[in-house]
Design a protein around this motif. Structure first.
Motif, PDB file in Angstrom:
ATOM      1  N   THR A   3      51.733 -49.309  16.825  1.00  0.00           N
ATOM      2  CA  THR A   3      50.978 -49.320  18.082  1.00  0.00           C
ATOM      3  C   THR A   3      51.815 -48.876  19.270  1.00  0.00           C
ATOM      4  O   THR A   3      51.354 -48.143  20.142  1.00  0.00           O
ATOM      5  CB  THR A   3      50.448 -50.745  18.347  1.00  0.00           C
ATOM      6  N   LYS A   4      53.074 -49.319  19.297  1.00  0.00           N
ATOM      7  CA  LYS A   4      53.961 -48.976  20.413  1.00  0.00           C
ATOM      8  C   LYS A   4      54.129 -47.451  20.510  1.00  0.00           C
ATOM      9  O   LYS A   4      54.061 -46.866  21.588  1.00  0.00           O
ATOM     10  CB  LYS A   4      55.319 -49.640  20.157  1.00  0.00           C
ATOM     11  N   THR A   5      54.330 -46.820  19.353  1.00  0.00           N
ATOM     12  CA  THR A   5      54.533 -45.367  19.321  1.00  0.00           C
ATOM     13  C   THR A   5      53.256 -44.637  19.731  1.00  0.00           C
ATOM     14  O   THR A   5      53.293 -43.667  20.487  1.00  0.00           O
ATOM     15  CB  THR A   5      54.955 -44.940  17.903  1.00  0.00           C
ATOM     16  N   ASN A  10      49.897 -41.493  23.673  1.00  0.00           N
ATOM     17  CA  ASN A  10      48.674 -41.426  24.480  1.00  0.00           C
ATOM     18  C   ASN A  10      48.995 -41.384  25.980  1.00  0.00           C
ATOM     19  O   ASN A  10      48.348 -40.675  26.747  1.00  0.00           O
ATOM     20  CB  ASN A  10      47.759 -42.608  24.144  1.00  0.00           C
ATOM     21  N   GLN A  11      50.020 -42.124  26.377  1.00  0.00           N
ATOM     22  CA  GLN A  11      50.373 -42.158  27.804  1.00  0.00           C
ATOM     23  C   GLN A  11      51.120 -40.897  28.257  1.00  0.00           C
ATOM     24  O   GLN A  11      51.053 -40.517  29.425  1.00  0.00           O
ATOM     25  CB  GLN A  11      51.249 -43.390  28.080  1.00  0.00           C
ATOM     26  N   VAL A 144      64.109 -48.221  17.228  1.00  0.00           N
ATOM     27  CA  VAL A 144      63.228 -47.945  18.373  1.00  0.00           C
ATOM     28  C   VAL A 144      64.046 -47.172  19.397  1.00  0.00           C
ATOM     29  O   VAL A 144      65.181 -47.542  19.707  1.00  0.00           O
ATOM     30  CB  VAL A 144      62.693 -49.248  18.992  1.00  0.00           C
ATOM     31  N   HIS A 145      63.479 -46.084  19.895  1.00  0.00           N
ATOM     32  CA  HIS A 145      64.181 -45.256  20.881  1.00  0.00           C
ATOM     33  C   HIS A 145      63.169 -44.750  21.899  1.00  0.00           C
ATOM     34  O   HIS A 145      62.158 -44.148  21.540  1.00  0.00           O
ATOM     35  CB  HIS A 145      64.876 -44.075  20.179  1.00  0.00           C
ATOM     36  N   ASN A 146      63.425 -45.004  23.183  1.00  0.00           N
ATOM     37  CA  ASN A 146      62.531 -44.545  24.261  1.00  0.00           C
ATOM     38  C   ASN A 146      61.070 -44.919  24.000  1.00  0.00           C
ATOM     39  O   ASN A 146      60.169 -44.091  24.197  1.00  0.00           O
ATOM     40  CB  ASN A 146      62.646 -43.027  24.444  1.00  0.00           C
ATOM     41  N   GLY A 147      60.851 -46.131  23.536  1.00  0.00           N
ATOM     42  CA  GLY A 147      59.479 -46.607  23.365  1.00  0.00           C
ATOM     43  C   GLY A 147      58.777 -46.128  22.112  1.00  0.00           C
ATOM     44  O   GLY A 147      57.578 -46.337  21.953  1.00  0.00           O
ATOM     45  N   ARG A 148      59.513 -45.474  21.215  1.00  0.00           N
ATOM     46  CA  ARG A 148      58.904 -45.011  19.958  1.00  0.00           C
ATOM     47  C   ARG A 148      59.706 -45.536  18.774  1.00  0.00           C
ATOM     48  O   ARG A 148      60.914 -45.702  18.865  1.00  0.00           O
ATOM     49  CB  ARG A 148      58.877 -43.479  19.905  1.00  0.00           C
ATOM     50  N   GLU A 149      59.014 -45.758  17.669  1.00  0.00           N
ATOM     51  CA  GLU A 149      59.666 -46.257  16.456  1.00  0.00           C
ATOM     52  C   GLU A 149      59.935 -45.100  15.501  1.00  0.00           C
ATOM     53  O   GLU A 149      59.054 -44.268  15.265  1.00  0.00           O
ATOM     54  CB  GLU A 149      58.781 -47.319  15.813  1.00  0.00           C
TER      55      GLU A 149
END
Length: 199
Positions: A3-5, A10-11, A144-149
């Motif tokens: 979900t985080k990725t 999307n953002q 996790v890096h810069n908000g992505r997994e």
């Protein structure tokens, strides 16, 4: 996709699309496309901006594409002038459909424990002797890096996944550096994998 990725894409769909659209991928196309029959059907799986799908289309291939991010899929549809489905690798559920599947920097967001089933899904979707291209950031960890997994793989990790869980055969593995400005220190693992017909 975690979900985080998914939220990240999307953002940041527009900026991500803009930053990847003009990256020169010709060296990778030169490895993959000669293995695909003329006018063959290619799936761009996790297509992002649809940069690669557009190139394949311009070369006369039949192209399908999907992305897990609804916002990216919309931008990709507009760019490609062709519907891009919103779905994940886990939802890929078809058989004997594609001559080639292109997974450029997309499988790396699949959690490692889900990769075996995802590779089975990809194998099922390919025609016998179909070819799969994949790329992962080079390494051995989930992070996790810069908000992505990310799930990083090296040659041994990818080989183990393929040999233990699928009928695939690895044709070639090689390393490249990132083509984006300022990212030259990032190493990628690339692989071409063939769907071997089961006798």
């Amino acid at each position: 996709m975690p979900t985080k990725t998914l939220s990240y894409y999307n953002q940041n769909a527009q900026s991500f699309s803009d930053s990847t659209l003009n990256v020169d991928m010709s060296a990778l196309y030169a490895e993959f496309l000669p293995l695909i029959p003329k006018h063959g059907h290619i799936l761009d799986a996790g297509c992002g901006s649809a940069r690669d799908a557009m190139y394949f289309k311009q070369q006369g291939f039949t192209v399908s594409a999907f992305d897990a991010s609804e916002n990216l899929a919309k931008l990709a549809s507009d760019y490609l002038q062709h519907p891009v489905e919103v779905k994940t690798f886990q939802q890929l559920d078809c058989s004997n459909q594609y001559d080639g599947i292109w997974c450029c920097a997309s499988l790396l967001h699949v959690p490692k424990n889900e990769l075996p089933q995802v590779f089975v899904n990809l194998q099922n979707a390919l025609k016998p002797n179909g070819v799969l291209y994949v790329s992962f950031k080079y390494g051995t960890q989930e992070r996790v890096h810069n908000g992505r997994e990310f799930t990083d793989l090296n040659e041994a990790g990818l080989t183990a996944l393929i040999t233990q869980h699928t009928e695939f055969k690895i044709i070639k593995q090689w390393q490249t550096v990132d083509q984006r400005p300022g990212r030259e220190s990032e190493v990628w693992l690339n692989a071409l994998i063939k769907a071997v017909p089961v006798l």
